[in-house]
Motif scaffolding. Structure first.
Motif, mmCIF file in Angstrom:
data_model
loop_
_atom_site.group_PDB
_atom_site.id
_atom_site.type_symbol
_atom_site.label_atom_id
_atom_site.label_comp_id
_atom_site.label_asym_id
_atom_site.label_seq_id
_atom_site.Cartn_x
_atom_site.Cartn_y
_atom_site.Cartn_z
ATOM 1 N N VAL A 121 0.801 -1.271 -0.155
ATOM 2 C CA VAL A 121 -0.039 0.048 0.074
ATOM 3 C C VAL A 121 0.934 1.392 -0.100
ATOM 4 O O VAL A 121 0.653 2.212 -0.683
ATOM 5 N N LEU B 87 -4.529 7.514 2.188
ATOM 6 C CA LEU B 87 -4.501 6.123 2.655
ATOM 7 C C LEU B 87 -3.396 5.679 3.531
ATOM 8 O O LEU B 87 -2.210 5.557 2.987
ATOM 9 N N THR C 48 -4.794 -0.211 6.656
ATOM 10 C CA THR C 48 -5.376 -0.730 5.203
ATOM 11 C C THR C 48 -4.960 -1.936 5.230
ATOM 12 O O THR C 48 -5.705 -2.786 5.062
ATOM 13 N N LEU D 151 -10.958 0.051 -2.039
ATOM 14 C CA LEU D 151 -9.382 0.530 -2.562
ATOM 15 C C LEU D 151 -9.657 0.918 -3.842
ATOM 16 O O LEU D 151 -8.738 2.055 -3.941
#
Length: 192
Positions: free
Chosen positions: A129, A142, A147, A182
């Motif tokens: 990520v 993010l 995540t 996502l």
């Protein structure tokens, strides 16, 4: 395949199916086609054999996940490949199911490879990520660690709800919902 290998493989399967308490030395020996003497020649007892089996399961899970994570493509593509890879959903996760086994969790040696594997999975996902954020594939807001924790929780929770329903549909829906979330974090590109 050597006797030791048959014993480890049999224990892996039995732990996945029955858990630690339900995996007796006799059941292991029967499934492996090995006698009691052979088992105790290679392993001091059930705990040592179970630890070898859990470590092997952890190694296999990491290798399978890493094949998705190190494939070419964007961060989203690699996470998507991991989420959509073939699984025996109704059997549950061979590592995740061990977290529900009180005898595994109560024994630090048996719990260690389980915890290490889940920690590795979260860390590896966070790394992917983070790469996606750095490359502009995901928006800068993010958070990689949160995540990654969400991905792991979705997979593990998906197994639980699918098993309870007796259907893969809840697992599939959870995975698709996560992929939708996502995808929504990917910056919009102007139409060409």
């Amino acid at each position: 395949m050597s006797t030791a290998e048959r014993l480890i493989e049999s224990t892996q399967d039995l732990l996945w199916e029955r858990g630690y308490v339900g995996t007796s030395p006799k059941a292991i020996q029967q499934r492996a086609g090995a006698g009691q003497g052979s088992m105790y020649h290679h392993f001091r007892g059930k705990p040592e054999l179970a630890l070898a089996a859990i470590r092997r399961t952890a190694e296999q899970m990491r290798a399978t996940a890493e094949a998705c994570f190190s494939a070419p493509g964007t961060a989203y593509d690699r996470i998507r490949a991991y989420l959509l890879r073939e699984r025996e959903v109704l059997r549950g996760c061979p590592i995740g199911r061990l977290t529900m086994d009180p005898d595994i969790i109560a024994d630090p040696a048996l719990r260690e490879p389980v915890a290490e594997t889940l920690d590795w999975l979260r860390a590896r996902l966070a790394q992917i990520v983070s790469e996606g954020v750095e490359r502009g594939e995901f928006d800068a807001g993010l958070d990689p660690e949160r995540t990654a924790a969400s991905v792991v929780a979705t997979i593990q929770g998906g197994y639980v709800v699918a098993r309870a329903a007796g259907s893969t549909a809840p697992f599939d829906a959870a995975v698709q919902g996560l992929l939708d979330l996502l995808a929504a974090r990917a910056p919009r590109r102007p139409a060409a």
